[in-house]
Write a protein that holds these residues in place. Structure first.
Motif, PDB file in Angstrom:
ATOM      1  N   SER A   5       0.784  -1.228   0.000  1.00  0.00           N
ATOM      2  CA  SER A   5       0.000   0.000   0.000  1.00  0.00           C
ATOM      3  C   SER A   5       0.819   1.283   0.000  1.00  0.00           C
ATOM      4  O   SER A   5       0.249   2.363  -0.026  1.00  0.00           O
ATOM      5  N   ILE A   6       2.144   1.183   0.041  1.00  0.00           N
ATOM      6  CA  ILE A   6       2.971   2.390   0.065  1.00  0.00           C
ATOM      7  C   ILE A   6       4.071   2.283  -0.998  1.00  0.00           C
ATOM      8  O   ILE A   6       4.759   1.269  -1.074  1.00  0.00           O
ATOM      9  N   LYS A   7       4.215   3.329  -1.781  1.00  0.00           N
ATOM     10  CA  LYS A   7       5.334   3.450  -2.719  1.00  0.00           C
ATOM     11  C   LYS A   7       6.145   4.650  -2.273  1.00  0.00           C
ATOM     12  O   LYS A   7       5.605   5.746  -2.138  1.00  0.00           O
ATOM     13  N   VAL A   8       7.442   4.443  -2.039  1.00  0.00           N
ATOM     14  CA  VAL A   8       8.300   5.505  -1.525  1.00  0.00           C
ATOM     15  C   VAL A   8       9.500   5.702  -2.443  1.00  0.00           C
ATOM     16  O   VAL A   8      10.116   4.731  -2.875  1.00  0.00           O
ATOM     17  N   ARG A   9       9.833   6.961  -2.688  1.00  0.00           N
ATOM     18  CA  ARG A   9      11.048   7.334  -3.410  1.00  0.00           C
ATOM     19  C   ARG A   9      11.723   8.444  -2.628  1.00  0.00           C
ATOM     20  O   ARG A   9      11.057   9.343  -2.113  1.00  0.00           O
ATOM     21  N   ALA A  10      13.042   8.389  -2.565  1.00  0.00           N
ATOM     22  CA  ALA A  10      13.791   9.415  -1.839  1.00  0.00           C
ATOM     23  C   ALA A  10      15.059   9.744  -2.611  1.00  0.00           C
ATOM     24  O   ALA A  10      15.771   8.852  -3.064  1.00  0.00           O
ATOM     25  N   LYS A  11      15.328  11.034  -2.751  1.00  0.00           N
ATOM     26  CA  LYS A  11      16.498  11.487  -3.504  1.00  0.00           C
ATOM     27  C   LYS A  11      17.204  12.587  -2.709  1.00  0.00           C
ATOM     28  O   LYS A  11      16.560  13.509  -2.205  1.00  0.00           O
ATOM     29  N   GLU A  12      18.535  12.476  -2.626  1.00  0.00           N
ATOM     30  CA  GLU A  12      19.326  13.438  -1.869  1.00  0.00           C
ATOM     31  C   GLU A  12      19.976  14.458  -2.795  1.00  0.00           C
ATOM     32  O   GLU A  12      20.425  14.129  -3.886  1.00  0.00           O
ATOM     33  N   ALA A  21       5.905   9.946  -1.486  1.00  0.00           N
ATOM     34  CA  ALA A  21       5.239   8.684  -1.162  1.00  0.00           C
ATOM     35  C   ALA A  21       3.784   8.714  -1.601  1.00  0.00           C
ATOM     36  O   ALA A  21       3.103   9.731  -1.481  1.00  0.00           O
ATOM     37  N   LEU A  22       3.335   7.580  -2.108  1.00  0.00           N
ATOM     38  CA  LEU A  22       1.939   7.397  -2.483  1.00  0.00           C
ATOM     39  C   LEU A  22       1.405   6.239  -1.656  1.00  0.00           C
ATOM     40  O   LEU A  22       1.977   5.150  -1.649  1.00  0.00           O
ATOM     41  N   MET A  23       0.320   6.488  -0.927  1.00  0.00           N
ATOM     42  CA  MET A  23      -0.262   5.488  -0.049  1.00  0.00           C
ATOM     43  C   MET A  23      -1.630   5.067  -0.574  1.00  0.00           C
ATOM     44  O   MET A  23      -2.474   5.919  -0.834  1.00  0.00           O
ATOM     45  N   ASN A  24      -1.828   3.784  -0.728  1.00  0.00           N
ATOM     46  CA  ASN A  24      -3.099   3.249  -1.201  1.00  0.00           C
ATOM     47  C   ASN A  24      -4.005   3.004   0.009  1.00  0.00           C
ATOM     48  O   ASN A  24      -3.739   2.105   0.813  1.00  0.00           O
ATOM     49  N   HIS A  25      -5.034   3.830   0.164  1.00  0.00           N
ATOM     50  CA  HIS A  25      -5.949   3.712   1.306  1.00  0.00           C
ATOM     51  C   HIS A  25      -7.280   4.370   0.943  1.00  0.00           C
ATOM     52  O   HIS A  25      -7.293   5.415   0.295  1.00  0.00           O
ATOM     53  N   PRO A  26      -8.420   3.796   1.380  1.00  0.00           N
ATOM     54  CA  PRO A  26      -9.727   4.367   1.010  1.00  0.00           C
ATOM     55  C   PRO A  26     -10.029   5.734   1.624  1.00  0.00           C
ATOM     56  O   PRO A  26     -10.796   6.511   1.059  1.00  0.00           O
ATOM     57  N   MET A  27      -9.481   6.044   2.794  1.00  0.00           N
ATOM     58  CA  MET A  27      -9.664   7.343   3.443  1.00  0.00           C
ATOM     59  C   MET A  27     -11.144   7.758   3.481  1.00  0.00           C
ATOM     60  O   MET A  27     -11.530   8.815   2.993  1.00  0.00           O
ATOM     61  N   GLU A  28     -11.953   6.951   4.091  1.00  0.00           N
ATOM     62  CA  GLU A  28     -13.391   7.221   4.226  1.00  0.00           C
ATOM     63  C   GLU A  28     -13.648   8.064   5.472  1.00  0.00           C
ATOM     64  O   GLU A  28     -13.210   7.713   6.570  1.00  0.00           O
ATOM     65  N   THR A  29     -14.371   9.178   5.317  1.00  0.00           N
ATOM     66  CA  THR A  29     -14.595  10.114   6.427  1.00  0.00           C
ATOM     67  C   THR A  29     -15.626   9.632   7.435  1.00  0.00           C
ATOM     68  O   THR A  29     -15.624  10.074   8.574  1.00  0.00           O
ATOM     69  N   PRO A  78      16.858  16.163   6.478  1.00  0.00           N
ATOM     70  CA  PRO A  78      18.292  15.929   6.314  1.00  0.00           C
ATOM     71  C   PRO A  78      18.601  14.445   6.130  1.00  0.00           C
ATOM     72  O   PRO A  78      17.918  13.586   6.688  1.00  0.00           O
ATOM     73  N   GLY A  79      19.618  14.138   5.337  1.00  0.00           N
ATOM     74  CA  GLY A  79      20.035  12.765   5.119  1.00  0.00           C
ATOM     75  C   GLY A  79      21.097  12.698   4.044  1.00  0.00           C
ATOM     76  O   GLY A  79      21.543  13.721   3.533  1.00  0.00           O
ATOM     77  N   LYS A  80      21.511  11.457   3.726  1.00  0.00           N
ATOM     78  CA  LYS A  80      22.543  11.285   2.704  1.00  0.00           C
ATOM     79  C   LYS A  80      22.219  10.073   1.841  1.00  0.00           C
ATOM     80  O   LYS A  80      21.386   9.237   2.201  1.00  0.00           O
ATOM     81  N   LYS A  81      22.892   9.978   0.700  1.00  0.00           N
ATOM     82  CA  LYS A  81      22.696   8.853  -0.203  1.00  0.00           C
ATOM     83  C   LYS A  81      23.027   7.561   0.526  1.00  0.00           C
ATOM     84  O   LYS A  81      23.980   7.506   1.305  1.00  0.00           O
ATOM     85  N   ALA A 101      12.910   2.179   1.666  1.00  0.00           N
ATOM     86  CA  ALA A 101      13.594   2.454   0.400  1.00  0.00           C
ATOM     87  C   ALA A 101      14.951   3.052   0.724  1.00  0.00           C
ATOM     88  O   ALA A 101      15.166   3.606   1.809  1.00  0.00           O
ATOM     89  N   LYS A 102      15.870   2.951  -0.205  1.00  0.00           N
ATOM     90  CA  LYS A 102      17.190   3.554  -0.070  1.00  0.00           C
ATOM     91  C   LYS A 102      17.165   4.948  -0.697  1.00  0.00           C
ATOM     92  O   LYS A 102      16.545   5.154  -1.741  1.00  0.00           O
ATOM     93  N   VAL A 103      17.840   5.876  -0.044  1.00  0.00           N
ATOM     94  CA  VAL A 103      17.968   7.228  -0.596  1.00  0.00           C
ATOM     95  C   VAL A 103      18.948   7.172  -1.753  1.00  0.00           C
ATOM     96  O   VAL A 103      20.046   6.635  -1.624  1.00  0.00           O
TER      97      VAL A 103
END
Length: 104
Positions: A5-12, A21-29, A78-81, A101-103
């Motif tokens: 349910s989660i797709k993550v990308r990180a770039k330094e 990040a894209l999260m797959n969730h119905p989010m019903e109020t 803050p972070g590094k490759k 995921a790896k940066v």
């Protein structure tokens, strides 16, 4: 949630990690009616999101039903490759999911 349910990308760049990040969730109020039955759909939304980069806390957020279905989240920290980012969520029904995921 059966599928990932989660797709993550990180770039330094220059010591700053941009996380998307894209999260797959119905989010019903809990405020919407089922047109066929007339009953309200029960509330089902992500209530807490956390992220760590290289083991350090990068994000902590409390959400409510006002966030759209399949939410997209972007932030900088803050972070590094080569650092590992872990993004996790918990919803109001006790379900949880996390992804790493790896940066780059």
């Amino acid at each position: 949630m059966a599928k990932k349910s989660i797709k993550v990308r990180a770039k330094e760049k220059k010591g700053v990690v941009t996380v998307k990040a894209l999260m797959n969730h119905p989010m019903e109020t809990g405020l919407r009616k089922n047109k066929k039955t007339g009953k309200m759909f029960p509330a089902h939304f992500i209530s807490e999101v956390t992220a760590t980069i290289g083991g350090a806390n990068a994000l902590s957020a409390n959400w409510s039903g006002g966030i759209s279905k399949n939410p997209y989240l972007a932030f900088e920290a803050p972070g590094k490759k080569g650092d590992e980012i872990t993004l996790s969520w918990t919803d109001n029904q006790g379900n949880s999911e996390s992804a790493t995921a790896k940066v780059k």
